[in-house]
Design a protein around this motif. Structure first.
Motif, mmCIF file in Angstrom:
data_model
loop_
_atom_site.group_PDB
_atom_site.id
_atom_site.type_symbol
_atom_site.label_atom_id
_atom_site.label_comp_id
_atom_site.label_asym_id
_atom_site.label_seq_id
_atom_site.Cartn_x
_atom_site.Cartn_y
_atom_site.Cartn_z
ATOM 1 N N ILE A 129 0.835 -1.199 0.000
ATOM 2 C CA ILE A 129 0.000 0.000 0.000
ATOM 3 C C ILE A 129 0.870 1.249 0.000
ATOM 4 O O ILE A 129 0.612 2.205 -0.740
ATOM 5 C CB ILE A 129 -0.962 -0.018 1.206
ATOM 6 N N PHE A 130 1.916 1.270 0.809
ATOM 7 C CA PHE A 130 2.813 2.424 0.857
ATOM 8 C C PHE A 130 3.451 2.675 -0.509
ATOM 9 O O PHE A 130 3.473 3.815 -0.991
ATOM 10 C CB PHE A 130 3.896 2.203 1.921
ATOM 11 N N CYS A 131 3.968 1.637 -1.123
ATOM 12 C CA CYS A 131 4.615 1.798 -2.428
ATOM 13 C C CYS A 131 3.623 2.245 -3.498
ATOM 14 O O CYS A 131 3.970 3.039 -4.380
ATOM 15 C CB CYS A 131 5.300 0.502 -2.848
ATOM 16 N N THR A 132 2.393 1.777 -3.426
ATOM 17 C CA THR A 132 1.383 2.187 -4.393
ATOM 18 C C THR A 132 1.072 3.671 -4.254
ATOM 19 O O THR A 132 0.992 4.398 -5.246
ATOM 20 C CB THR A 132 0.097 1.363 -4.192
ATOM 21 N N VAL A 133 0.918 4.139 -3.020
ATOM 22 C CA VAL A 133 0.621 5.555 -2.793
ATOM 23 C C VAL A 133 1.797 6.425 -3.221
ATOM 24 O O VAL A 133 1.624 7.445 -3.907
ATOM 25 C CB VAL A 133 0.256 5.795 -1.313
ATOM 26 N N VAL A 134 3.003 6.053 -2.849
ATOM 27 C CA VAL A 134 4.190 6.841 -3.212
ATOM 28 C C VAL A 134 4.369 6.865 -4.723
ATOM 29 O O VAL A 134 4.682 7.911 -5.301
ATOM 30 C CB VAL A 134 5.446 6.278 -2.504
ATOM 31 N N SER A 135 4.170 5.745 -5.377
ATOM 32 C CA SER A 135 4.293 5.700 -6.832
ATOM 33 C C SER A 135 3.231 6.569 -7.501
ATOM 34 O O SER A 135 3.517 7.277 -8.471
ATOM 35 C CB SER A 135 4.163 4.257 -7.309
ATOM 36 N N GLY A 136 2.013 6.542 -6.980
ATOM 37 C CA GLY A 136 0.964 7.380 -7.539
ATOM 38 C C GLY A 136 1.267 8.856 -7.384
ATOM 39 O O GLY A 136 1.063 9.655 -8.306
ATOM 40 N N ILE A 137 1.769 9.245 -6.225
ATOM 41 C CA ILE A 137 2.111 10.652 -5.990
ATOM 42 C C ILE A 137 3.280 11.076 -6.864
ATOM 43 O O ILE A 137 3.296 12.180 -7.407
ATOM 44 C CB ILE A 137 2.414 10.885 -4.497
ATOM 45 N N SER A 138 4.253 10.212 -7.025
ATOM 46 C CA SER A 138 5.437 10.589 -7.801
ATOM 47 C C SER A 138 5.156 10.702 -9.295
ATOM 48 O O SER A 138 5.914 11.337 -10.018
ATOM 49 C CB SER A 138 6.560 9.584 -7.562
ATOM 50 N N HIS A 139 4.076 10.093 -9.772
ATOM 51 C CA HIS A 139 3.765 10.159 -11.193
ATOM 52 C C HIS A 139 2.820 11.303 -11.556
ATOM 53 O O HIS A 139 2.365 11.375 -12.686
ATOM 54 C CB HIS A 139 3.178 8.823 -11.667
ATOM 55 N N ILE A 140 2.536 12.159 -10.604
ATOM 56 C CA ILE A 140 1.687 13.310 -10.895
ATOM 57 C C ILE A 140 2.521 14.337 -11.645
ATOM 58 O O ILE A 140 3.528 14.826 -11.140
ATOM 59 C CB ILE A 140 1.118 13.928 -9.595
ATOM 60 N N GLN A 141 2.116 14.681 -12.855
ATOM 61 C CA GLN A 141 2.860 15.640 -13.661
ATOM 62 C C GLN A 141 2.486 17.070 -13.293
ATOM 63 O O GLN A 141 3.341 17.928 -13.158
ATOM 64 C CB GLN A 141 2.576 15.396 -15.149
ATOM 65 N N ASP A 142 1.208 17.326 -13.169
ATOM 66 C CA ASP A 142 0.744 18.666 -12.894
ATOM 67 C C ASP A 142 -0.141 18.635 -11.651
ATOM 68 O O ASP A 142 -1.198 18.016 -11.653
ATOM 69 C CB ASP A 142 -0.057 19.210 -14.100
ATOM 70 N N ALA A 143 0.300 19.290 -10.605
ATOM 71 C CA ALA A 143 -0.426 19.248 -9.334
ATOM 72 C C ALA A 143 -1.786 19.955 -9.424
ATOM 73 O O ALA A 143 -2.679 19.661 -8.659
ATOM 74 C CB ALA A 143 0.406 19.885 -8.228
ATOM 75 N N LYS A 144 -1.970 20.856 -10.386
ATOM 76 C CA LYS A 144 -3.255 21.538 -10.527
ATOM 77 C C LYS A 144 -4.340 20.582 -11.000
ATOM 78 O O LYS A 144 -5.515 20.796 -10.730
ATOM 79 C CB LYS A 144 -3.128 22.713 -11.510
ATOM 80 N N LYS A 145 -3.963 19.547 -11.732
ATOM 81 C CA LYS A 145 -4.947 18.574 -12.204
ATOM 82 C C LYS A 145 -5.537 17.779 -11.055
ATOM 83 O O LYS A 145 -6.665 17.319 -11.133
ATOM 84 C CB LYS A 145 -4.307 17.624 -13.204
#
Length: 86
Positions: A68-84
């Motif tokens: 679960i931790f790795c999934t959340v961190v990976s999802g956050i790290s793949h965000i290109q534009d924080a406004k989206k």
């Protein structure tokens, strides 16, 4: 005269033997488990089977948090534009 190219046919894949196909292995394991559970019921009450099952459950519980931790961190790290995100 134009040169001609000779193409060889694509190599033919050999079919896997039936015993190496995963879903066949799973079906065989289910049938064997049902047969052992039906005819050898004393295995279910032995202490080493209980220890094996308890160890397996503890291993599954141990792996859940890092996944679960790795999934959340990976999802956050793949965000290109924080406004989206909002």
């Amino acid at each position: 005269m134009a040169p001609t190219t000779v193409t060889s046919p694509a190599p033919v894949r050999a079919a896997k033997p039936w015993y190496k196909v995963l879903y066949i292995q799973v079906l065989i394991a289910i049938v064997l488990g049902a047969l052992v559970g039906t005819y050898f019921q004393h295995f279910a009450t032995s202490d080493w089977i209980k220890a094996l099952g308890d160890g397996f459950i503890k291993l599954i519980k141990m792996v859940i948090a890092p996944i679960i931790f790795c999934t959340v961190v990976s999802g956050i790290s793949h965000i290109q534009d924080a406004k989206k995100v909002g």
